[in-house]
Design a protein around this motif. Sequence first.
Motif, PDB file in Angstrom:
ATOM      1  N   VAL A   1     -11.763   2.738  -1.398  1.00  0.00           N
ATOM      2  CA  VAL A   1     -10.957   3.454  -0.410  1.00  0.00           C
ATOM      3  C   VAL A   1      -9.869   2.513   0.089  1.00  0.00           C
ATOM      4  O   VAL A   1     -10.116   1.321   0.311  1.00  0.00           O
ATOM      5  N   VAL A   2      -8.655   3.033   0.260  1.00  0.00           N
ATOM      6  CA  VAL A   2      -7.563   2.209   0.774  1.00  0.00           C
ATOM      7  C   VAL A   2      -6.803   2.998   1.827  1.00  0.00           C
ATOM      8  O   VAL A   2      -6.583   4.202   1.685  1.00  0.00           O
ATOM      9  N   GLY A   3      -6.427   2.318   2.894  1.00  0.00           N
ATOM     10  CA  GLY A   3      -5.648   2.945   3.958  1.00  0.00           C
ATOM     11  C   GLY A   3      -4.174   2.724   3.760  1.00  0.00           C
ATOM     12  O   GLY A   3      -3.737   1.635   3.366  1.00  0.00           O
ATOM     13  N   VAL A   4      -3.363   3.752   4.010  1.00  0.00           N
ATOM     14  CA  VAL A   4      -1.911   3.641   3.885  1.00  0.00           C
ATOM     15  C   VAL A   4      -1.246   4.181   5.141  1.00  0.00           C
ATOM     16  O   VAL A   4      -1.827   4.982   5.888  1.00  0.00           O
ATOM     17  N   ASP A   5      -0.009   3.732   5.366  1.00  0.00           N
ATOM     18  CA  ASP A   5       0.784   4.271   6.466  1.00  0.00           C
ATOM     19  C   ASP A   5       2.281   4.171   6.190  1.00  0.00           C
ATOM     20  O   ASP A   5       3.096   4.367   7.086  1.00  0.00           O
ATOM     21  N   GLY A   6       2.643   3.878   4.937  1.00  0.00           N
ATOM     22  CA  GLY A   6       4.056   3.785   4.593  1.00  0.00           C
ATOM     23  C   GLY A   6       4.666   2.425   4.782  1.00  0.00           C
ATOM     24  O   GLY A   6       5.849   2.224   4.472  1.00  0.00           O
ATOM     25  N   SER A   7       3.901   1.449   5.265  1.00  0.00           N
ATOM     26  CA  SER A   7       4.424   0.101   5.484  1.00  0.00           C
ATOM     27  C   SER A   7       4.352  -0.724   4.193  1.00  0.00           C
ATOM     28  O   SER A   7       3.594  -0.392   3.282  1.00  0.00           O
ATOM     29  N   PRO A   8       5.131  -1.808   4.089  1.00  0.00           N
ATOM     30  CA  PRO A   8       5.036  -2.681   2.911  1.00  0.00           C
ATOM     31  C   PRO A   8       3.627  -3.243   2.741  1.00  0.00           C
ATOM     32  O   PRO A   8       3.159  -3.422   1.619  1.00  0.00           O
ATOM     33  N   GLU A   9       2.952  -3.516   3.845  1.00  0.00           N
ATOM     34  CA  GLU A   9       1.592  -4.035   3.763  1.00  0.00           C
ATOM     35  C   GLU A   9       0.643  -3.030   3.122  1.00  0.00           C
ATOM     36  O   GLU A   9      -0.227  -3.394   2.330  1.00  0.00           O
ATOM     37  N   SER A  10       0.803  -1.757   3.457  1.00  0.00           N
ATOM     38  CA  SER A  10      -0.083  -0.756   2.865  1.00  0.00           C
ATOM     39  C   SER A  10       0.274  -0.513   1.407  1.00  0.00           C
ATOM     40  O   SER A  10      -0.604  -0.180   0.598  1.00  0.00           O
ATOM     41  N   THR A  11       1.540  -0.690   1.029  1.00  0.00           N
ATOM     42  CA  THR A  11       1.920  -0.581  -0.378  1.00  0.00           C
ATOM     43  C   THR A  11       1.214  -1.657  -1.193  1.00  0.00           C
ATOM     44  O   THR A  11       0.718  -1.411  -2.300  1.00  0.00           O
ATOM     45  N   GLN A  12       1.164  -2.864  -0.641  1.00  0.00           N
ATOM     46  CA  GLN A  12       0.449  -3.955  -1.297  1.00  0.00           C
ATOM     47  C   GLN A  12      -1.044  -3.641  -1.388  1.00  0.00           C
ATOM     48  O   GLN A  12      -1.698  -3.927  -2.397  1.00  0.00           O
ATOM     49  N   ALA A  13      -1.590  -3.057  -0.323  1.00  0.00           N
ATOM     50  CA  ALA A  13      -3.013  -2.719  -0.309  1.00  0.00           C
ATOM     51  C   ALA A  13      -3.337  -1.696  -1.399  1.00  0.00           C
ATOM     52  O   ALA A  13      -4.370  -1.796  -2.074  1.00  0.00           O
ATOM     53  N   VAL A  14      -2.464  -0.707  -1.589  1.00  0.00           N
ATOM     54  CA  VAL A  14      -2.682   0.295  -2.633  1.00  0.00           C
ATOM     55  C   VAL A  14      -2.656  -0.362  -4.010  1.00  0.00           C
ATOM     56  O   VAL A  14      -3.489  -0.049  -4.872  1.00  0.00           O
ATOM     57  N   ALA A  15      -1.705  -1.262  -4.232  1.00  0.00           N
ATOM     58  CA  ALA A  15      -1.620  -1.944  -5.524  1.00  0.00           C
ATOM     59  C   ALA A  15      -2.898  -2.727  -5.808  1.00  0.00           C
ATOM     60  O   ALA A  15      -3.434  -2.700  -6.924  1.00  0.00           O
ATOM     61  N   PHE A  16      -3.397  -3.421  -4.792  1.00  0.00           N
ATOM     62  CA  PHE A  16      -4.635  -4.191  -4.944  1.00  0.00           C
ATOM     63  C   PHE A  16      -5.805  -3.263  -5.214  1.00  0.00           C
ATOM     64  O   PHE A  16      -6.609  -3.493  -6.125  1.00  0.00           O
ATOM     65  N   ALA A  17      -5.915  -2.200  -4.418  1.00  0.00           N
ATOM     66  CA  ALA A  17      -7.043  -1.288  -4.538  1.00  0.00           C
ATOM     67  C   ALA A  17      -7.042  -0.560  -5.879  1.00  0.00           C
ATOM     68  O   ALA A  17      -8.103  -0.340  -6.479  1.00  0.00           O
ATOM     69  N   ALA A  18      -5.863  -0.172  -6.354  1.00  0.00           N
ATOM     70  CA  ALA A  18      -5.773   0.530  -7.634  1.00  0.00           C
ATOM     71  C   ALA A  18      -6.215  -0.374  -8.776  1.00  0.00           C
ATOM     72  O   ALA A  18      -6.961   0.051  -9.669  1.00  0.00           O
ATOM     73  N   ALA A  19      -5.750  -1.625  -8.765  1.00  0.00           N
ATOM     74  CA  ALA A  19      -6.158  -2.573  -9.804  1.00  0.00           C
ATOM     75  C   ALA A  19      -7.665  -2.807  -9.761  1.00  0.00           C
ATOM     76  O   ALA A  19      -8.335  -2.886 -10.795  1.00  0.00           O
ATOM     77  N   GLU A  20      -8.201  -2.898  -8.543  1.00  0.00           N
ATOM     78  CA  GLU A  20      -9.643  -3.104  -8.356  1.00  0.00           C
ATOM     79  C   GLU A  20     -10.437  -1.915  -8.899  1.00  0.00           C
ATOM     80  O   GLU A  20     -11.411  -2.084  -9.645  1.00  0.00           O
ATOM     81  N   ALA A  21     -10.037  -0.710  -8.519  1.00  0.00           N
ATOM     82  CA  ALA A  21     -10.758   0.480  -8.940  1.00  0.00           C
ATOM     83  C   ALA A  21     -10.688   0.665 -10.451  1.00  0.00           C
ATOM     84  O   ALA A  21     -11.692   0.985 -11.094  1.00  0.00           O
ATOM     85  N   ASP A  22      -9.518   0.462 -11.027  1.00  0.00           N
ATOM     86  CA  ASP A  22      -9.367   0.629 -12.470  1.00  0.00           C
ATOM     87  C   ASP A  22     -10.201  -0.389 -13.244  1.00  0.00           C
ATOM     88  O   ASP A  22     -10.844  -0.049 -14.240  1.00  0.00           O
ATOM     89  N   ARG A  23     -10.202  -1.624 -12.765  1.00  0.00           N
ATOM     90  CA  ARG A  23     -10.955  -2.686 -13.443  1.00  0.00           C
ATOM     91  C   ARG A  23     -12.452  -2.419 -13.435  1.00  0.00           C
ATOM     92  O   ARG A  23     -13.152  -2.711 -14.401  1.00  0.00           O
ATOM     93  N   GLU A  24     -12.948  -1.850 -12.340  1.00  0.00           N
ATOM     94  CA  GLU A  24     -14.387  -1.637 -12.196  1.00  0.00           C
ATOM     95  C   GLU A  24     -14.828  -0.223 -12.560  1.00  0.00           C
ATOM     96  O   GLU A  24     -15.999   0.114 -12.413  1.00  0.00           O
ATOM     97  N   GLY A  25     -13.890   0.616 -13.010  1.00  0.00           N
ATOM     98  CA  GLY A  25     -14.254   1.976 -13.389  1.00  0.00           C
ATOM     99  C   GLY A  25     -14.562   2.877 -12.215  1.00  0.00           C
ATOM    100  O   GLY A  25     -15.315   3.854 -12.348  1.00  0.00           O
ATOM    101  N   ASP A  26     -13.999   2.593 -11.060  1.00  0.00           N
ATOM    102  CA  ASP A  26     -14.232   3.383  -9.859  1.00  0.00           C
ATOM    103  C   ASP A  26     -13.132   4.418  -9.669  1.00  0.00           C
ATOM    104  O   ASP A  26     -12.034   4.297 -10.224  1.00  0.00           O
ATOM    105  N   GLU A  27     -13.397   5.419  -8.846  1.00  0.00           N
ATOM    106  CA  GLU A  27     -12.360   6.326  -8.381  1.00  0.00           C
ATOM    107  C   GLU A  27     -11.714   5.730  -7.131  1.00  0.00           C
ATOM    108  O   GLU A  27     -12.354   4.969  -6.395  1.00  0.00           O
TER     109      GLU A  27
END
Length: 287
Positions: free
Chosen positions: A145-171
């Motif tokens: 799960v990743v939180g977003v709010d349109g800030s550059p910090e949340s954009t970075q969080a999404v990038a990290f979370a997506a890479a994490e989820a894809d690597r581990e086979g998670d949704e």
Amino acid sequence: MTSRKPIAVGTNDSAQSQAAVLWAARRAHRADLPLVILHVVDDRWVAEPYPWFGTLQQAGEELLKTAAGRLEGTVPVSPDTELLTGSVGGSLAKYSKRTSMMVMGSGSGHFGGTLADRALQVATAAKVPVAVVGTQDLEGRSGVVVGVDGSPESTQAVAFAAAEADREGDELTVVYAVDVPDPIIDAGLSPAAMAELIADEERVVLSEAVAGLKEDYPDLVVHQRLETERGAVAGLVEAAAGARLLVVGSRGKGAFKRLLLGSTAHGVLKHLPCPVIITRTDAALTV
């Protein structure tokens, strides 16, 4: 991998820090990164070399040896250990410059102090992602799960979370919590149509947050969740109740940009639903 910097984990031998050491060891093994276990002897109040300070250092070395020993036969890693001196939060935050990720237990009332004066200090000052781990049973959990709010910090969080989820086979579940005027409570101030209009506008922000993920991770299942009935902290904690991991940015788009740790990250750490990683906009996505 773009970095061979180790994952470092602080320990004080509490149940929370024991869980953090095990979590860090498993992550280091999966990422093929070195692991360093740290303990800090607080010497801020030592004005001269009292004899008993050496006893504290010896106890710290024994604690590190015990922490490393618990991993034998559990996780196939050979951790290094290092004893630091100084303030606990400050020493660990300074050490973070040498790492790819810092891991902390969620805090306790024992010698390591509480969450507020330990994990929060490290999360505030570290230059790399900081993982905070509690004692929740993670067996059977799945999803990031990743939180977003349109800030550059949340954009970075999404990038990290997506890479994490894809690597581990998670949704991946992307959560955006907003305050939408209630058509009943705010009757006379904002019509019902206004609440829906605001929600529609915020759905655009949510869609922008996940734009490009399908191209980068074609097999990744991404869920979008617009939370309009509760605040960001409550919404994220609820969404991550059964998740393997929650990711948040270090700051959001609030008015207080001078704050090094945003109110959402702060609040989530206070109500830890699962291991939480706080990302930084200036940190490489290496682990």
